[in-house]
Design an enzyme around this catalytic site. Structure first.
Site, PDB file in Angstrom:
ATOM      1  CE  LYS A 276       2.242   3.936   5.172  1.00  0.00           C
ATOM      2  NZ  LYS A 276       1.716   2.763   4.434  1.00  0.00           N
TER       3      LYS A 276
ATOM      4  CE1 TYR B 131      -0.441   2.457   9.160  1.00  0.00           C
ATOM      5  CE2 TYR B 131      -0.770   0.401  10.351  1.00  0.00           C
ATOM      6  CZ  TYR B 131      -1.203   1.347   9.440  1.00  0.00           C
ATOM      7  OH  TYR B 131      -2.412   1.171   8.805  1.00  0.00           O
TER       8      TYR B 131
ATOM      9  CG  HIS C 205      -1.800  -1.160   1.362  1.00  0.00           C
ATOM     10  ND1 HIS C 205      -2.303  -1.588   2.566  1.00  0.00           N
ATOM     11  CD2 HIS C 205      -2.289  -2.016   0.438  1.00  0.00           C
ATOM     12  CE1 HIS C 205      -3.071  -2.657   2.386  1.00  0.00           C
ATOM     13  NE2 HIS C 205      -3.070  -2.941   1.092  1.00  0.00           N
TER      14      HIS C 205
ATOM     15  CG  ASP D  85      -4.127  -5.844  -0.277  1.00  0.00           C
ATOM     16  OD1 ASP D  85      -4.172  -4.675  -0.732  1.00  0.00           O
ATOM     17  OD2 ASP D  85      -4.061  -6.095   0.939  1.00  0.00           O
TER      18      ASP D  85
END
Length: 211
Positions: free
Chosen positions: A102, A162, A93, A198
């Site tokens: 991130k 995250y 992603h 996905d």
């Protein structure tokens, strides 16, 4: 500790537990080890862990120390937490606009975490780094803007946490095929559990990329 893979290098160093001699030690001497991977700006963070007969202590994130030790000036605006079962693969992603830095880690369980360079101007465009993250090794990965990110769960389940530097923007989210033959990522699973989005993602030859 877990292992680290890239297209170019073998496993890197493992984390280390530092004895805690008094209750103030964590606050006085807390530090972290920053490992530069073969892809520019992708960093592996190993915190110092202070251990005694009561348990352990370590800093998950310290903005000032992170900036000093990594040279990265980033402001995180949101924290996310996902729980996934064994064999679940979430990825790959990225946000094509409102791109996100991130900082990722695992608080329980074990995952294989992967980042892919999608910066067309980069000498490592199309390269990937894979790192095993676990509650035991306490490693973190800094994923800069310009990369796709994903992970697969190796334990019975895993809590994945995250920080991100920009807010989620659904219309800007993009997807990269986890098993793109051009990338040839060495995933430790053959048939992961995927959602439809996905499973149908495009390869690196047709997905949107960064400049």
């Amino acid at each position: 500790g877990g292992s680290i893979w890239t297209q170019f290098t073998p496993a890197l160093s493992a984390w280390e537990i530092v004895p805690m001699h008094n209750t103030l030690a964590p606050f006085m001497h807390s530090q972290m080890n920053v490992i530069q991977t073969d892809i520019d700006d992708v960093l592996i963070i190993e915190p110092s862990v202070f251990n005694d007969e009561r348990g352990f202590f370590f800093e998950i994130y310290n903005a000032k120390r992170f900036r000093e030790e990594t040279g990265v000036d980033v402001t995180f605006v949101q924290d996310n937490h996902s729980l996934s079962r064994k064999g679940t693969l979430r990825g790959m992603h990225y946000q094509i606009v409102n791109a996100q830095d991130k900082l990722v880690r695992v608080s329980s369980g074990r995952v294989f975490d992967v980042v892919v360079d999608l910066r067309k101007s980069s000498k490592t465009f199309g390269s990937w780094v894979g790192v095993e993250l676990s509650a035991e090794n306490r490693k973190q990965v800094f994923v800069p803007k310009g990369f796709a990110h994903g992970f697969v769960v190796l334990s019975e389940q895993a809590d994945f946490l995250y920080k991100v530097s920009d807010f989620y923007k659904p219309e800007a989210e993009r997807y990269l095929r986890w098993d793109c033959p051009i990338l040839d990522i060495d995933w430790p699973v053959d048939k992961p559990a995927l959602n439809e989005r996905d499973a149908s993602a495009p390869g690196i030859d047709t997905c949107e990329t960064y400049a």
